[in-house]
Scaffold this motif. Structure first.
Motif, PDB file in Angstrom:
ATOM      1  N   ASN A 134     -20.854 -23.778 -23.932  1.00 46.79           N
ATOM      2  CA  ASN A 134     -21.651 -22.946 -23.024  1.00 46.79           C
ATOM      3  C   ASN A 134     -22.311 -23.752 -21.911  1.00 46.79           C
ATOM      4  OD1 ASN A 134     -22.577 -20.331 -22.207  1.00 46.79           O
ATOM      5  ND2 ASN A 134     -24.590 -20.771 -23.066  1.00 46.79           N
ATOM      6  N   GLY A 135     -22.011 -25.045 -21.790  1.00 41.88           N
ATOM      7  CA  GLY A 135     -22.580 -25.838 -20.705  1.00 41.88           C
ATOM      8  C   GLY A 135     -21.864 -25.599 -19.391  1.00 41.88           C
ATOM      9  N   ASN A 149     -17.702 -22.942 -20.620  1.00 42.41           N
ATOM     10  CA  ASN A 149     -17.891 -21.509 -20.404  1.00 42.41           C
ATOM     11  C   ASN A 149     -16.668 -20.998 -19.653  1.00 42.41           C
ATOM     12  OD1 ASN A 149     -18.615 -18.991 -19.168  1.00 42.41           O
ATOM     13  ND2 ASN A 149     -20.782 -19.494 -19.375  1.00 42.41           N
ATOM     14  N   ARG A 150     -15.850 -20.175 -20.312  1.00 47.21           N
ATOM     15  CA  ARG A 150     -14.592 -19.728 -19.725  1.00 47.21           C
ATOM     16  C   ARG A 150     -14.786 -19.031 -18.381  1.00 47.21           C
ATOM     17  NH1 ARG A 150     -10.445 -15.865 -22.979  1.00 47.21           N
ATOM     18  NH2 ARG A 150     -10.101 -17.782 -24.190  1.00 47.21           N
ATOM     19  N   PRO A 210     -30.350 -30.273 -20.896  1.00 45.08           N
ATOM     20  CA  PRO A 210     -31.422 -30.004 -21.861  1.00 45.08           C
ATOM     21  C   PRO A 210     -31.713 -28.509 -22.011  1.00 45.08           C
ATOM     22  CG  PRO A 210     -32.014 -31.827 -20.436  1.00 45.08           C
ATOM     23  CD  PRO A 210     -30.772 -31.231 -19.862  1.00 45.08           C
ATOM     24  N   VAL A 211     -31.607 -27.768 -20.923  1.00 35.42           N
ATOM     25  CA  VAL A 211     -31.627 -26.309 -20.940  1.00 35.42           C
ATOM     26  C   VAL A 211     -30.419 -25.870 -20.122  1.00 35.42           C
ATOM     27  CG1 VAL A 211     -32.863 -24.192 -20.354  1.00 35.42           C
ATOM     28  CG2 VAL A 211     -34.153 -26.212 -21.085  1.00 35.42           C
ATOM     29  N   GLN A 212     -29.550 -25.070 -20.705  1.00 35.59           N
ATOM     30  CA  GLN A 212     -28.320 -24.672 -20.021  1.00 35.59           C
ATOM     31  C   GLN A 212     -28.635 -23.635 -18.945  1.00 35.59           C
ATOM     32  OE1 GLN A 212     -25.898 -23.499 -23.398  1.00 35.59           O
ATOM     33  NE2 GLN A 212     -24.975 -25.531 -23.493  1.00 35.59           N
ATOM     34  N   LEU A 393     -23.156 -16.842 -21.228  1.00 40.71           N
ATOM     35  CA  LEU A 393     -21.743 -16.936 -21.572  1.00 40.71           C
ATOM     36  C   LEU A 393     -21.013 -15.636 -21.287  1.00 40.71           C
ATOM     37  CD1 LEU A 393     -19.498 -18.653 -22.865  1.00 40.71           C
ATOM     38  CD2 LEU A 393     -20.195 -17.725 -25.089  1.00 40.71           C
ATOM     39  N   ARG A 394     -21.680 -14.518 -21.491  1.00 41.13           N
ATOM     40  CA  ARG A 394     -21.047 -13.207 -21.297  1.00 41.13           C
ATOM     41  C   ARG A 394     -21.665 -12.431 -20.137  1.00 41.13           C
ATOM     42  NH1 ARG A 394     -21.380 -14.784 -26.405  1.00 41.13           N
ATOM     43  NH2 ARG A 394     -19.455 -14.820 -27.640  1.00 41.13           N
ATOM     44  N   GLY A 395     -22.419 -13.111 -19.294  1.00 41.57           N
ATOM     45  CA  GLY A 395     -22.945 -12.482 -18.087  1.00 41.57           C
ATOM     46  C   GLY A 395     -24.040 -11.471 -18.320  1.00 41.57           C
TER      47      GLY A 395
END
Length: 430
Positions: A134-135, A149-150, A210-212, A393-395
């Motif tokens: 998820n980065g 993240n795709r 550190p925070v995505q 990740l999923r908007g």
């Protein structure tokens, strides 16, 4: 506005996203507020994607840039001595906490991360890189290769051999019942397993936020990266902290986001807020690591006189006004007001750190991620005069990260607007 939108669509790529059903053109700004072409005013809680760190029309930054413009020197390149560049590098090296630090300036976070990856892979003689699920680290060929993240990966082709780690997926079925300590233990065990089974020796580095940011302000529990670094040090693997969105005190608990974990990285990357809108990015790293490249190097625009004037003034302002303390003080005012939203059927999670906040929108009943409801909240907030962002990740994650200069009245106004917007969308979705 429809005429400008049509022109935009005719000459700009279709994948260049625009917010809102009716996109807005920003024509003015003062403090933490913006004005659009129709005369509407907004409280800005996305800050040009965390870039306008001091807000708008800041006298100290404007006057510093005007002084540099008055010299007639807008550009010379790094082939000549640049006083402003040296002065800024000295400040950043001192603030980094990295021993014998040296600094290289680029134009963006993407370029900064590309440079850090180059330093690490050259130092270790390896194309193997660890990154976080998820980065997000940029839109270039190399940084896409370490983006987990795709939604932001255009190609499976890669110059790097990347392996992804856990760290921000506490809600996954395998981990959701764990305490922080148990989750950290599980993640470290997985790291050891990845190193033992999926990689050869001489892995170059771990790169992690550190925070995505794009990931929806998801974050690991405090101490995870310290536990990771113990394993990395055993193997000689370097650690790069991507501070493009978390640097300069935004998280409140430290000047860098990685401070939460009690470790000093081998290198950290920065960009966005440092120039308060002027293009600047860079890497600060151990001197031996920075000096390790053997080929020639130059940066045409990186660290140019105008950007350095803006960045020096911005960093001085952050330090002189202790904006890290402002983030630490005002963050809970917003987050405590947002937390009750988690009881709504359409809200899956509420989280934050300093002046970074996120609300995840889900379908009522089943709890499936809902980017549609997130977009609806974005629109509802805009109608009420608040600009925020999206991600995840999923908007489905709403993101809010205002200029660090906000005051108590600003954050309470924004908090209440966001609560009203989410509540309205929740009622409509049932």
């Amino acid at each position: 506005m429809s005429e400008l939108l049509a022109r935009h669509r005719a000459v700009m790529p279709s994948w260049l996203a625009l917010y809102y059903d009716h996109p807005i053109e920003i024509t003015g700004g003062k403090g933490v507020r913006l004005t659009d072409a129709d005369g509407n005013t907004y409280l800005d809680f996305f800050a040009g994607i965390l870039t306008n760190m001091l807000g708008y029309d800041v006298a100290e930054v404007r006057e510093a840039v005007e002084r540099q413009l008055a010299t007639g020197v807008v550009h010379t390149s790094t082939l000549y001595l640049l006083r402003g560049q040296v002065e800024l590098a000295e400040k950043i090296a001192r603030l980094s906490g990295i021993p014998d630090a040296k600094v290289f300036f680029a134009n963006s976070g993407t370029e900064a991360n590309e440079t850090a990856l180059l330093l690490a892979t050259c130092a270790r003689g390896s194309d193997q890189v660890l990154a976080m699920r998820n980065g997000y680290h940029g839109r270039s060929y190399g940084t896409v290769a370490v983006t987990g993240n795709r939604g932001w990966k255009n190609s499976a082709l890669s110059p790097l051999n990347t392996h992804y780690l856990h760290g921000t997926d506490r809600d996954a079925p395998a981990f959701r019942a764990m305490s922080d300590a148990e989750y950290i233990d599980a993640c470290v065990a997985d790291l050891r397993d990845v190193l033992a089974t999926a990689t050869a020796r001489d892995v170059a580095c771990l790169i992690a936020e550190p925070v995505q940011g794009v990931g929806g302000f998801t974050m690991p529990p405090p101490g995870l990266f310290a536990a990771y670094k113990e394993v990395l040090d055993e193997e000689g693997v370097l650690f790069v902290s991507d501070e493009v969105q978390t640097g300069w005190g935004r998280t409140g608990t430290g000047f860098w986001g990685i401070s939460e974990h009690g470790v000093v990285p081998d290198a950290l990357t920065f960009a966005k807020g440092l120039g308060n809108g002027f293009a600047v990015g860079g890497v600060v790293a151990r001197g031996d690591l920075m000096d390790g490249l053997t080929a020639n190097g130059v940066s045409t625009f990186g660290g140019n006189p105008i950007a350095m004037a803006a960045a020096n003034a911005t960093l001085d302002y952050v330090l002189d006004h202790d904006l890290q303390a402002n983030a630490a003080r005002l963050g809970p005012v917003v987050l405590d007001g947002l937390r009750p939203l988690a009881e709504l059927d359409t809200v899956g999670a509420v989280r934050g750190k300093g002046l970074m906040f996120s609300v995840e929108m889900v379908e009522p009943g089943g709890g499936a991620p809902s980017p549609q409801l997130a977009s609806a909240v974005l629109e509802a907030a805009r109608r009420r005069g608040l600009l925020i962002g999206k991600g995840g990740l999923r908007g489905n994650a709403l993101r809010a990260a205002p200029p660090l200069t906000v005051d108590d009245a600003d954050v309470r106004e924004a908090r209440d607007i966001l609560v009203d917007a989410v509540t309205e969308v929740d009622a409509q979705a049932r």
